[in-house]
Design an enzyme around this catalytic site. Structure first.
Site, mmCIF file in Angstrom:
data_model
loop_
_atom_site.group_PDB
_atom_site.id
_atom_site.type_symbol
_atom_site.label_atom_id
_atom_site.label_comp_id
_atom_site.label_asym_id
_atom_site.label_seq_id
_atom_site.Cartn_x
_atom_site.Cartn_y
_atom_site.Cartn_z
ATOM 1 N N TYR A 1 32.703 40.877 37.734
ATOM 2 C CA TYR A 1 33.800 41.754 38.141
ATOM 3 C C TYR A 1 35.081 40.932 38.224
ATOM 4 C CZ TYR A 1 29.798 44.560 39.496
ATOM 5 O OH TYR A 1 28.616 45.252 39.480
ATOM 6 N N GLY A 2 36.207 41.577 37.939
ATOM 7 C CA GLY A 2 37.435 40.821 38.045
ATOM 8 C C GLY A 2 38.649 41.538 37.531
ATOM 9 N N HIS A 3 39.699 40.756 37.333
ATOM 10 C CA HIS A 3 40.976 41.265 36.825
ATOM 11 C C HIS A 3 41.782 40.084 36.334
ATOM 12 C CE1 HIS A 3 44.260 44.028 36.270
ATOM 13 N NE2 HIS A 3 43.622 44.988 36.905
ATOM 14 N N SER B 1 49.227 41.060 36.521
ATOM 15 C CA SER B 1 48.466 42.269 36.863
ATOM 16 C C SER B 1 47.239 42.029 37.727
ATOM 17 C CB SER B 1 48.045 42.996 35.587
ATOM 18 O OG SER B 1 49.142 43.651 35.006
#
Length: 442
Positions: A290-292, A57
């Site tokens: 911030y990220g994923h 994802s």
């Protein structure tokens, strides 16, 4: 720095039983990377810096950047209903006809996570997947909360296709990977023979089959393969105001600001604290991050960037069940050694906290999962039924409608907390299994 990272990565891989992994770090423009283990235990092929891993994802960031780039070009209005650009009955009727690209990017669309369905290998596979959503009830109305959704990102992917006239795969190649110089980022299996490729492994180190997933879910994370180094380039571009390391401007300053502006609070706080247009926002030791992250059958990855420290961290692994705790340990060590940051410590449940079971007991559902919350002596438990299997575990109170599951299998071994979203009367209207929202149905 490379020697330090080699040691950190190898030690963490040994502790977590990870078969193969990569780590890439950028601090003040200085890049370093490390590798550990093997790409395929059956063949004994070592991981190199050029080995491609399935990133899951984390792909959603790539799709978000594509949409933001089209908005920069005046081809997409982030606040215009996306249904206006998607002819035919491609979205559920009713309020979800008002879903905008901004809702999709910030995970506030109300769309169910969606089915894990294979819609074939043809160039129409993304559109065919979105057609399936017409039969899936929404979890909530647009803008009324947070609900992580693969389906919402596939809708973003279809928007990219309709606006550009290209497949999502081609748009990704031509509008993102090409301009950024990502030579080890590919989404189609026919491109993989020209690269070193890692395959997935279970926690015992055995190769996982099958490896290939549905192309129709590509925009949300089923197909994209990359390296930690390529992920770090994307992170550095978002860190540096939309300008790639090679000097190419990929996004405007306004678009980058959207990736740093929180749109919604996330109830299950361990997964993320807030969500922006594309990435999550967390706070580590008082500093915004911030990220994923992402996990699928073949791999796991996590990418974060930390503007206040001018740093980017990316990790990939081919042992997906260990992906998130592995990344957490690696990032914790790197942050302590190089950035002077301490990662948050997991809260301990408090058995003494009172739990009003009447607020939570009931049935909550997504298109493919049923959660039945029942009272037990001194608290509550949840029974999850999905794909013919079931799991029952206690929910241990953290306060504020949040709980730790007693069995981490509830959250897919992601080490997520769970939460309930109260309605106006205080009774829960949604159950949050970490990222994923389920609507109350009984």
């Amino acid at each position: 720095m490379n020697e330090l990272l080699d040691g950190l990565l190898s030690e963490a891989a040994a502790r977590h039983g990870v078969t193969g992994a990569q780590l890439a770090v950028v601090v003040d423009g200085e890049r370093a990377q490390a590798t550990a283990g093997v790409a395929n235990a059956e063949l004994g092929t070592p991981v190199t810096g050029e080995t491609l891993f399935q990133i899951g994802s984390t792909t959603k960031l790539h799709t978000a950047v594509l949409v933001l780039g089209l908005a920069d070009a005046g081809l997409v209005d982030l606040d215009r209903p996306v249904a206006d650009r998607l002819p035919g009955p491609r979205l559920p009727p009713g309020p979800l006809r008002d879903v905008t690209p901004r809702h999709l990017l910030s995970m506030t669309s109300g769309l169910d996570n969606g089915p894990y369905a294979d819609t074939g290998r043809g160039d129409d596979c993304v559109a065919r997947y979105v057609d399936l959503l017409a039969d899936v009830p929404p979890v909530f109305e647009p803008g009324e909360g947070f609900g992580y959704s693969n389906a919402s990102t596939v809708v973003s992917g279809l928007l990219v296709e309709r606006v550009t006239g290209a497949t999502w795969d081609a748009a990704l190649r031509d509008r993102l990977a090409g301009p950024l110089g990502l030579g080890h980022t590919v989404s189609l299996p026919e491109e993989l023979p020209y690269h070193r490729v890692a395959v997935g492994h279970d926690a015992a180190g055995r190769v996982v089959r099958p490896w290939l997933l549905s192309r129709g879910l590509g925009p949300s994370g089923s197909t994209l393969c990359s390296t930690a180094a390529d992920l770090a380039v994307l992170g550095q571009t978002l860190l540096d105001g939309g300008v790639a390391p090679g000097g190419v401007r990929l996004l405007s300053a306004e678009a980058v600001e959207a990736t740093r502006t929180p749109h919604v609070e996330v109830e299950a706080r361990w997964f993320a604290e807030q969500w922006c247009a594309g990435p999550y926002r967390k706070v580590w030791d008082g500093v915004a991050v911030y990220g994923h992250g992402g996990t699928n059958l073949g791999g796991s990855s996590t990418l974060v960037w930390i503007p206040e420290r001018n740093a980017v961290l990316a990790v990939t692994t081919n042992t997906p069940s260990q992906g998130y705790p592995f990344a957490e340990e690696v990032f914790g060590a790197v942050c302590a050694e190089l950035l002077g940051l301490a990662l948050p410590v997991r809260e301990e449940p408090d058995a003494g906290l009172p739990v009003d079971a009447s607020l939570y007991t009931g049935v909550y559902e997504t298109c493919d999962t049923r959660y039945e919350v029942a009272e037990r002596p001194g608290g509550i438990a949840v029974t999850t039924t999905s794909g013919g299997g079931s799991l029952t575990c206690d929910l241990l109170p953290l306060g504020g409608h949040r709980f730790w599951p007693s069995d981490d299998r509830l959250g897919g071994m992601h080490r997520w907390d769970v939460a309930f979203v109260p309605g106006r009367d205080g009774r829960a209207v949604r159950f949050m299994n970490g990222a994923f929202a389920a609507r109350r149905t009984a």
